[in-house]
Design a protein around this motif. Structure first.
Motif, short mmCIF file in Angstrom:
data_model
loop_
_atom_site.label_atom_id
_atom_site.label_comp_id
_atom_site.label_asym_id
_atom_site.label_seq_id
_atom_site.Cartn_x
_atom_site.Cartn_y
_atom_site.Cartn_z
N GLU A 280 0.87 -1.18 0.00
CA GLU A 280 0.00 0.00 0.00
C GLU A 280 0.91 1.23 0.00
O GLU A 280 1.43 1.64 1.03
CB GLU A 280 -0.89 0.00 1.25
N VAL A 281 1.14 1.76 -1.19
CA VAL A 281 2.06 2.89 -1.32
C VAL A 281 1.31 4.18 -0.97
O VAL A 281 0.47 4.65 -1.71
CB VAL A 281 2.64 2.98 -2.75
N THR A 282 1.62 4.69 0.21
CA THR A 282 0.98 5.91 0.69
C THR A 282 2.06 6.96 0.92
O THR A 282 3.23 6.75 0.64
CB THR A 282 0.24 5.63 2.01
N GLU A 283 1.64 8.08 1.49
CA GLU A 283 2.59 9.15 1.80
C GLU A 283 3.69 8.63 2.74
O GLU A 283 4.84 9.07 2.69
CB GLU A 283 1.85 10.31 2.47
N GLU A 284 3.31 7.64 3.56
CA GLU A 284 4.24 7.06 4.53
C GLU A 284 5.48 6.48 3.85
O GLU A 284 6.58 6.50 4.40
CB GLU A 284 3.51 5.95 5.30
N PHE A 285 5.31 5.98 2.63
CA PHE A 285 6.41 5.35 1.93
C PHE A 285 7.48 6.35 1.51
O PHE A 285 8.62 5.98 1.27
CB PHE A 285 5.89 4.62 0.68
N TYR A 286 7.11 7.59 1.40
CA TYR A 286 8.05 8.60 0.92
C TYR A 286 8.71 9.38 2.06
O TYR A 286 9.53 10.25 1.82
CB TYR A 286 7.32 9.57 -0.03
N ARG A 287 8.33 9.03 3.28
CA ARG A 287 8.91 9.70 4.44
C ARG A 287 10.17 8.97 4.89
O ARG A 287 10.29 7.77 4.69
CB ARG A 287 7.91 9.73 5.59
N LYS A 288 11.09 9.71 5.48
CA LYS A 288 12.24 9.10 6.12
C LYS A 288 12.01 9.18 7.63
O LYS A 288 11.80 10.26 8.17
CB LYS A 288 13.53 9.81 5.72
N PHE A 289 12.05 8.03 8.28
CA PHE A 289 11.77 7.98 9.70
C PHE A 289 13.05 8.12 10.52
O PHE A 289 14.12 7.69 10.09
CB PHE A 289 11.08 6.66 10.05
N THR A 290 12.93 8.69 11.69
CA THR A 290 14.09 8.81 12.58
C THR A 290 14.42 7.43 13.14
O THR A 290 13.56 6.53 13.17
CB THR A 290 13.78 9.76 13.75
N PRO A 291 15.67 7.24 13.59
CA PRO A 291 16.02 5.96 14.21
C PRO A 291 15.10 5.60 15.36
O PRO A 291 14.72 4.43 15.53
CB PRO A 291 17.46 6.21 14.70
N GLU A 292 14.70 6.62 16.14
CA GLU A 292 13.83 6.37 17.28
C GLU A 292 12.44 5.91 16.84
O GLU A 292 11.86 5.01 17.45
CB GLU A 292 13.69 7.65 18.13
N ALA A 293 11.92 6.49 15.74
CA ALA A 293 10.60 6.11 15.24
C ALA A 293 10.60 4.68 14.72
O ALA A 293 9.67 3.91 14.97
CB ALA A 293 10.15 7.08 14.14
N ILE A 294 11.66 4.32 13.99
CA ILE A 294 11.77 2.95 13.47
C ILE A 294 11.88 1.96 14.62
O ILE A 294 11.20 0.92 14.64
CB ILE A 294 12.99 2.83 12.53
N THR A 295 12.71 2.29 15.60
CA THR A 295 12.91 1.39 16.75
C THR A 295 11.63 1.25 17.56
O THR A 295 11.28 0.14 18.01
CB THR A 295 14.05 1.92 17.64
#
Length: 315
Positions: A280-295
């Motif tokens: 599901e390619v949404t706006e979320e796919f084009y964002r870069k997440f911080t290390p803290e958000a990914i963790t």
């Protein structure tokens, strides 16, 4: 026309400078570079001994015939091709007919047959139970404590993050901050030459801290040590854990966008991935997440999975 061992040494010096470039390299990279150059030196000295340094079709054919008795003659022919290509540029002479002779002697590679289904026991068939069995087998083996801890930590880290075997084996103690719940995989140790965030599963973090405390190795997961323990007691291979992580992540609820960020797919892997699953390619796919958000997202899902069996305890 002839060449000498001095020509070979000049070629290796040239390659050594090319490998280094203008950047500083780590001790691990230095060891790999030295090992590669030493292997080339041995093969090119054999090339010299067989041809007596003579650059003629007959001497090249003698070399080809001699190396053809090996299962993979290409690993002897390729260094000779590289050397002659360099030598003709340096001397301003034409050795293209000799290079063509060598190139023509390399065995033709046959394309591996592919299947559109997974066989029983394949990398696509690995379950969490299989991971537990593999770890327990190593834990119960008579292997010494530190190699055992290293092999189990490597297995759990790969299974819970999808790290590639070659990336895992390049990790050094300085790459891990024992206080953090993640680490940044350096670009030079990544297959895709891109830094990425690797969250640390709570159980893996505990074992990693123990390994950092007791191990004196320059590499956290040296290839020889892991291979030795796996051959004696393991039931899986390191490369199988990456597929396991990819397939098990949706089951634990980790969104594809975070999984892809953690796994660091290259373009070929992504193309296969897009063909095999619906994302599901949404706006979320084009964002870069911080290390803290990914963790944080990782801990909500994978953090709840018991990747190491309860019976496995190190102190």
């Amino acid at each position: 026309m002839h060449f000498t061992r001095d020509d070979i040494r000049a070629f290796l010096i040239y390659l050594g400078a090319e490998f280094r470039g203008d950047r500083a390299i780590s001790r691990n990279e230095e060891e790999i570079r030295t090992s590669t150059l030493e292997d080339l030196r041995k093969k090119l000295y054999q090339f010299y001994d067989i041809t007596y340094g003579e650059l003629s079709p007959s001497s090249i054919l003698s070399f080809i015939n001699d190396r053809s008795r090996y299962q993979d003659p290409g690993k002897y022919i390729n260094p000779a091709v590289r050397f002659l290509t360099w030598l003709q540029d340096v001397r301003g002479e034409d050795y293209s007919n000799l290079v063509r002779l060598l190139e023509g002697a390399k065995p033709k590679r046959t394309r591996r047959k592919k299947k559109a289904y997974a066989e029983r026991g394949s990398v696509f068939d690995v379950t969490l139970e299989d991971v537990h069995t593999h770890i327990l087998n190593i834990y119960r083996s008579d292997t010494r404590t530190i190699p055992k801890l290293r092999a189990i930590t490597a297995s759990a880290l790969a299974a819970s993050t999808g790290l590639r075997p070659e990336e895992l084996k390049r990790l050094e103690p300085s790459d891990i901050d024992p206080i953090q719940h993640y680490f940044i995989l350096p670009a030079e140790k990544s297959k895709t030459h891109t830094e990425r965030v690797i969250p640390l599963h709570p159980q893996v973090r505990i074992m990693l801290n123990l390994l950092l405390r007791y191990s004196r190795s320059e590499l956290l997961f040296s290839d020889g040590s892991i291979r030795h323990v796996f051959s004696r007691a393991g039931t899986l291979k390191l490369k199988q854990f990456r597929k396991f992580f990819a397939i098990y992540s949706p089951k634990v609820g980790l969104k594809d966008v975070y999984r892809i960020a953690i796994m660091g797919h290259d373009s070929e892997e992504l193309e296969k991935l897009l063909q095999s699953i619906k994302l599901e390619v949404t706006e979320e796919f084009y964002r870069k997440f911080t290390p803290e958000a990914i963790t944080q997202e990782y801990m909500k899902t994978w953090g709840r999975v018991r990747i190491v069996p309860e019976r496995v305890k190190f102190s």
